[in-house]
Scaffold this motif. Structure first.
Motif, PDB file in Angstrom:
ATOM      1  N   SER A  45       0.885  -1.359   0.012  1.00 21.08           N
ATOM      2  CA  SER A  45      -0.111   0.000  -0.236  1.00 21.08           C
ATOM      3  C   SER A  45       0.820   1.182  -0.011  1.00 21.08           C
ATOM      4  O   SER A  45       1.830   1.230   0.720  1.00 21.08           O
ATOM      5  CB  SER A  45      -0.885  -0.082   1.139  1.00 21.08           C
ATOM      6  N   GLN A  46       0.446   2.198  -0.770  1.00 20.47           N
ATOM      7  CA  GLN A  46       1.061   3.595  -0.737  1.00 20.47           C
ATOM      8  C   GLN A  46       0.412   4.284   0.366  1.00 20.47           C
ATOM      9  O   GLN A  46       1.230   5.596   0.813  1.00 20.47           O
ATOM     10  CB  GLN A  46       0.956   4.096  -1.986  1.00 20.47           C
ATOM     11  N   ILE A  67      -0.674  -0.197  11.468  1.00 17.69           N
ATOM     12  CA  ILE A  67      -1.007  -0.205  12.535  1.00 17.69           C
ATOM     13  C   ILE A  67      -1.499  -1.651  13.008  1.00 17.69           C
ATOM     14  O   ILE A  67      -2.397  -2.096  12.063  1.00 17.69           O
ATOM     15  CB  ILE A  67      -2.162   0.626  12.680  1.00 17.69           C
ATOM     16  N   VAL A  68      -1.041  -2.434  13.998  1.00 16.69           N
ATOM     17  CA  VAL A  68      -1.506  -3.819  13.949  1.00 16.69           C
ATOM     18  C   VAL A  68      -2.374  -3.713  15.448  1.00 16.69           C
ATOM     19  O   VAL A  68      -1.350  -3.759  16.555  1.00 16.69           O
ATOM     20  CB  VAL A  68       0.051  -4.648  14.153  1.00 16.69           C
ATOM     21  N   ALA A  69      -3.538  -4.189  15.250  1.00 14.55           N
ATOM     22  CA  ALA A  69      -4.126  -4.299  16.779  1.00 14.55           C
ATOM     23  C   ALA A  69      -4.712  -5.788  16.555  1.00 14.55           C
ATOM     24  O   ALA A  69      -5.305  -6.198  17.728  1.00 14.55           O
ATOM     25  CB  ALA A  69      -5.530  -3.271  16.360  1.00 14.55           C
ATOM     26  N   GLY A  70      -4.495  -6.736  15.477  1.00 11.48           N
ATOM     27  CA  GLY A  70      -4.882  -8.083  15.594  1.00 11.48           C
ATOM     28  C   GLY A  70      -3.603  -8.884  15.491  1.00 11.48           C
ATOM     29  O   GLY A  70      -2.793  -8.554  16.160  1.00 11.48           O
ATOM     30  N   LYS A  71      -3.817  -9.811  14.742  1.00 10.77           N
ATOM     31  CA  LYS A  71      -2.617 -10.783  14.610  1.00 10.77           C
ATOM     32  C   LYS A  71      -2.191 -10.631  13.169  1.00 10.77           C
ATOM     33  O   LYS A  71      -2.655 -10.774  12.063  1.00 10.77           O
ATOM     34  CB  LYS A  71      -2.999 -12.175  14.924  1.00 10.77           C
ATOM     35  N   VAL A  72      -0.526 -10.635  13.145  1.00 10.41           N
ATOM     36  CA  VAL A  72      -0.136 -10.659  11.770  1.00 10.41           C
ATOM     37  C   VAL A  72       0.991 -11.621  11.917  1.00 10.41           C
ATOM     38  O   VAL A  72       1.735 -11.736  12.904  1.00 10.41           O
ATOM     39  CB  VAL A  72       0.682  -9.148  11.539  1.00 10.41           C
ATOM     40  N   TYR A  73       1.051 -12.573  11.092  1.00  7.22           N
ATOM     41  CA  TYR A  73       2.081 -13.829  10.976  1.00  7.22           C
ATOM     42  C   TYR A  73       2.777 -13.535   9.493  1.00  7.22           C
ATOM     43  O   TYR A  73       2.089 -13.767   8.443  1.00  7.22           O
ATOM     44  CB  TYR A  73       1.473 -14.791  10.797  1.00  7.22           C
ATOM     45  N   GLY A  74       3.969 -12.591   9.764  1.00  5.64           N
ATOM     46  CA  GLY A  74       4.640 -12.212   8.285  1.00  5.64           C
ATOM     47  C   GLY A  74       5.644 -11.065   8.796  1.00  5.64           C
ATOM     48  O   GLY A  74       5.370 -10.406   9.756  1.00  5.64           O
ATOM     49  N   ASP A  75       6.406 -10.887   7.745  1.00  2.67           N
ATOM     50  CA  ASP A  75       7.202  -9.541   7.778  1.00  2.67           C
ATOM     51  C   ASP A  75       6.363  -8.091   7.446  1.00  2.67           C
ATOM     52  O   ASP A  75       5.555  -8.203   6.697  1.00  2.67           O
ATOM     53  CB  ASP A  75       8.558  -9.664   7.012  1.00  2.67           C
ATOM     54  N   VAL A  76       6.952  -7.235   8.057  1.00  2.00           N
ATOM     55  CA  VAL A  76       6.451  -5.758   7.844  1.00  2.00           C
ATOM     56  C   VAL A  76       7.437  -4.937   7.619  1.00  2.00           C
ATOM     57  O   VAL A  76       8.560  -4.666   8.249  1.00  2.00           O
ATOM     58  CB  VAL A  76       5.530  -5.305   9.015  1.00  2.00           C
ATOM     59  N   ILE A  77       7.172  -4.135   6.638  1.00  2.00           N
ATOM     60  CA  ILE A  77       8.133  -3.097   6.131  1.00  2.00           C
ATOM     61  C   ILE A  77       7.095  -1.776   6.234  1.00  2.00           C
ATOM     62  O   ILE A  77       6.161  -1.656   5.464  1.00  2.00           O
ATOM     63  CB  ILE A  77       8.521  -3.231   4.472  1.00  2.00           C
ATOM     64  N   ALA A  78       7.525  -0.724   6.913  1.00  2.00           N
ATOM     65  CA  ALA A  78       6.863   0.575   6.965  1.00  2.00           C
ATOM     66  C   ALA A  78       7.872   1.490   6.783  1.00  2.00           C
ATOM     67  O   ALA A  78       8.640   1.635   7.541  1.00  2.00           O
ATOM     68  CB  ALA A  78       6.048   0.431   8.753  1.00  2.00           C
ATOM     69  N   GLU A  79       7.279   2.221   5.679  1.00  2.00           N
ATOM     70  CA  GLU A  79       8.406   3.251   5.375  1.00  2.00           C
ATOM     71  C   GLU A  79       8.447   4.470   6.393  1.00  2.00           C
ATOM     72  O   GLU A  79       9.341   5.081   6.808  1.00  2.00           O
ATOM     73  CB  GLU A  79       7.683   3.995   4.090  1.00  2.00           C
ATOM     74  N   VAL A  94      10.658  -6.823  11.521  1.00  2.00           N
ATOM     75  CA  VAL A  94      10.026  -5.718  11.217  1.00  2.00           C
ATOM     76  C   VAL A  94      11.235  -4.809  10.639  1.00  2.00           C
ATOM     77  O   VAL A  94      12.096  -4.640  11.154  1.00  2.00           O
ATOM     78  CB  VAL A  94       9.489  -5.236  12.519  1.00  2.00           C
ATOM     79  N   TYR A  95      10.948  -4.055   9.535  1.00  2.00           N
ATOM     80  CA  TYR A  95      11.771  -2.926   9.256  1.00  2.00           C
ATOM     81  C   TYR A  95      10.904  -1.602   8.986  1.00  2.00           C
ATOM     82  O   TYR A  95       9.889  -1.472   8.306  1.00  2.00           O
ATOM     83  CB  TYR A  95      12.136  -3.195   7.830  1.00  2.00           C
ATOM     84  N   ALA A  96      11.245  -0.619   9.913  1.00  2.00           N
ATOM     85  CA  ALA A  96      10.444   0.577  10.088  1.00  2.00           C
ATOM     86  C   ALA A  96      11.170   1.792  10.364  1.00  2.00           C
ATOM     87  O   ALA A  96      12.324   1.756  10.832  1.00  2.00           O
ATOM     88  CB  ALA A  96       9.245   0.547  11.093  1.00  2.00           C
ATOM     89  N   GLY A  97      10.659   3.176   9.926  1.00  2.00           N
ATOM     90  CA  GLY A  97      11.310   4.266  10.316  1.00  2.00           C
ATOM     91  C   GLY A  97      11.059   4.442  11.727  1.00  2.00           C
ATOM     92  O   GLY A  97      12.043   4.933  12.165  1.00  2.00           O
ATOM     93  N   SER A  98       9.835   3.992  12.257  1.00  2.00           N
ATOM     94  CA  SER A  98       9.866   4.270  13.776  1.00  2.00           C
ATOM     95  C   SER A  98       8.911   3.087  14.282  1.00  2.00           C
ATOM     96  O   SER A  98       7.989   2.842  13.411  1.00  2.00           O
ATOM     97  CB  SER A  98       9.455   5.613  14.259  1.00  2.00           C
ATOM     98  N   LEU A  99       9.219   2.800  15.152  1.00  2.00           N
ATOM     99  CA  LEU A  99       8.332   1.639  16.038  1.00  2.00           C
ATOM    100  C   LEU A  99       7.841   1.793  17.404  1.00  2.00           C
ATOM    101  O   LEU A  99       8.686   2.271  18.176  1.00  2.00           O
ATOM    102  CB  LEU A  99       9.372   0.443  16.095  1.00  2.00           C
ATOM    103  N   ILE A 100       6.553   1.728  17.314  1.00  2.00           N
ATOM    104  CA  ILE A 100       5.837   1.900  18.801  1.00  2.00           C
ATOM    105  C   ILE A 100       4.928   0.615  18.977  1.00  2.00           C
ATOM    106  O   ILE A 100       4.128   0.182  18.440  1.00  2.00           O
ATOM    107  CB  ILE A 100       4.731   2.953  18.613  1.00  2.00           C
ATOM    108  N   ILE A 101       5.404   0.127  20.334  1.00  2.00           N
ATOM    109  CA  ILE A 101       4.724  -0.873  20.878  1.00  2.00           C
ATOM    110  C   ILE A 101       4.054  -0.471  22.218  1.00  2.00           C
ATOM    111  O   ILE A 101       4.960  -0.267  23.060  1.00  2.00           O
ATOM    112  CB  ILE A 101       5.662  -2.174  21.034  1.00  2.00           C
ATOM    113  N   MET A 102       2.709  -0.701  22.270  1.00  2.00           N
ATOM    114  CA  MET A 102       2.109  -0.083  23.467  1.00  2.00           C
ATOM    115  C   MET A 102       2.146  -1.227  24.260  1.00  2.00           C
ATOM    116  O   MET A 102       2.332  -2.474  23.861  1.00  2.00           O
ATOM    117  CB  MET A 102       0.362   0.414  22.913  1.00  2.00           C
ATOM    118  N   ARG A 112      14.628  -3.687  12.662  1.00  2.00           N
ATOM    119  CA  ARG A 112      15.295  -2.717  12.391  1.00  2.00           C
ATOM    120  C   ARG A 112      14.597  -1.462  11.802  1.00  2.00           C
ATOM    121  O   ARG A 112      13.634  -1.377  11.325  1.00  2.00           O
ATOM    122  CB  ARG A 112      16.081  -3.344  10.982  1.00  2.00           C
ATOM    123  N   MET A 113      15.455  -0.174  12.654  1.00  2.00           N
ATOM    124  CA  MET A 113      14.747   0.885  12.245  1.00  2.00           C
ATOM    125  C   MET A 113      15.998   1.545  11.671  1.00  2.00           C
ATOM    126  O   MET A 113      17.053   1.712  12.002  1.00  2.00           O
ATOM    127  CB  MET A 113      14.494   1.464  13.522  1.00  2.00           C
TER     128      MET A 113
END
Length: 138
Positions: A45-46, A67-79, A94-102, A112-113
């Motif tokens: 997604s753009q 935004i993950v509020a459910g379950k994700v099984y796989g890798d995530v790339i967030a620009e 996870v590869y992200a510009g910033s990471l927030i884990i509540m 990796r950030m």
């Protein structure tokens, strides 16, 4: 008459896979997406991708913001930003510009950030000239 330019917001949902729905395949979107059902495959997604509390995704996700509020099984790339809410469960890298884990959120995987600017400068430098390793004095 001027056309109004539509702002892309993480809170605006353009596409929805609702509760009770199941989808399998490759999903590509230029806008924001929310999944509240089950999804197997890959998501690109753009805009932003929101995985709702009742959702279960077995997929790799690539998006501007996730935004993950459910379950994700796989890798995530967030620009930009990856947010795991208190009900979110993430099983993958996870590869992200910033990471927030509540508090209460779960991440089982490597993270990796990197700032987008630093990543592009580093890749340009590595393509421009091979790096020469110097022995350390000591």
């Amino acid at each position: 008459m001027k056309k109004k330019k539509r702002k892309t917001s993480a809170h605006l949902i353009d596409s929805l896979i609702g509760p009770g729905s199941e989808f399998e395949g490759v999903l590509q979107s230029e806008d924001n997406l929310r999944i509240d059902g089950r999804f197997n495959g890959s998501i690109e997604s753009q805009g932003s991708v929101t995985i709702g509390e009742s959702a279960s995704c077995r997929s790799n996700i690539s998006a501007k913001e996730v935004i993950v509020a459910g379950k994700v099984y796989g890798d995530v790339i967030a620009e930009g930003k990856l947010t795991i809410t208190p009900s979110g469960q993430m099983y993958g890298d996870v590869y992200a510009g910033s990471l927030i884990i509540m508090e209460g959120g779960l991440l089982n995987g490597a993270s990796r950030m990197e700032h987008a600017e630093a990543a592009s400068v580093a890749s340009e430098q590595s393509e421009a000239a091979p790096s020469l390793q110097q022995p350390e004095a000591g």
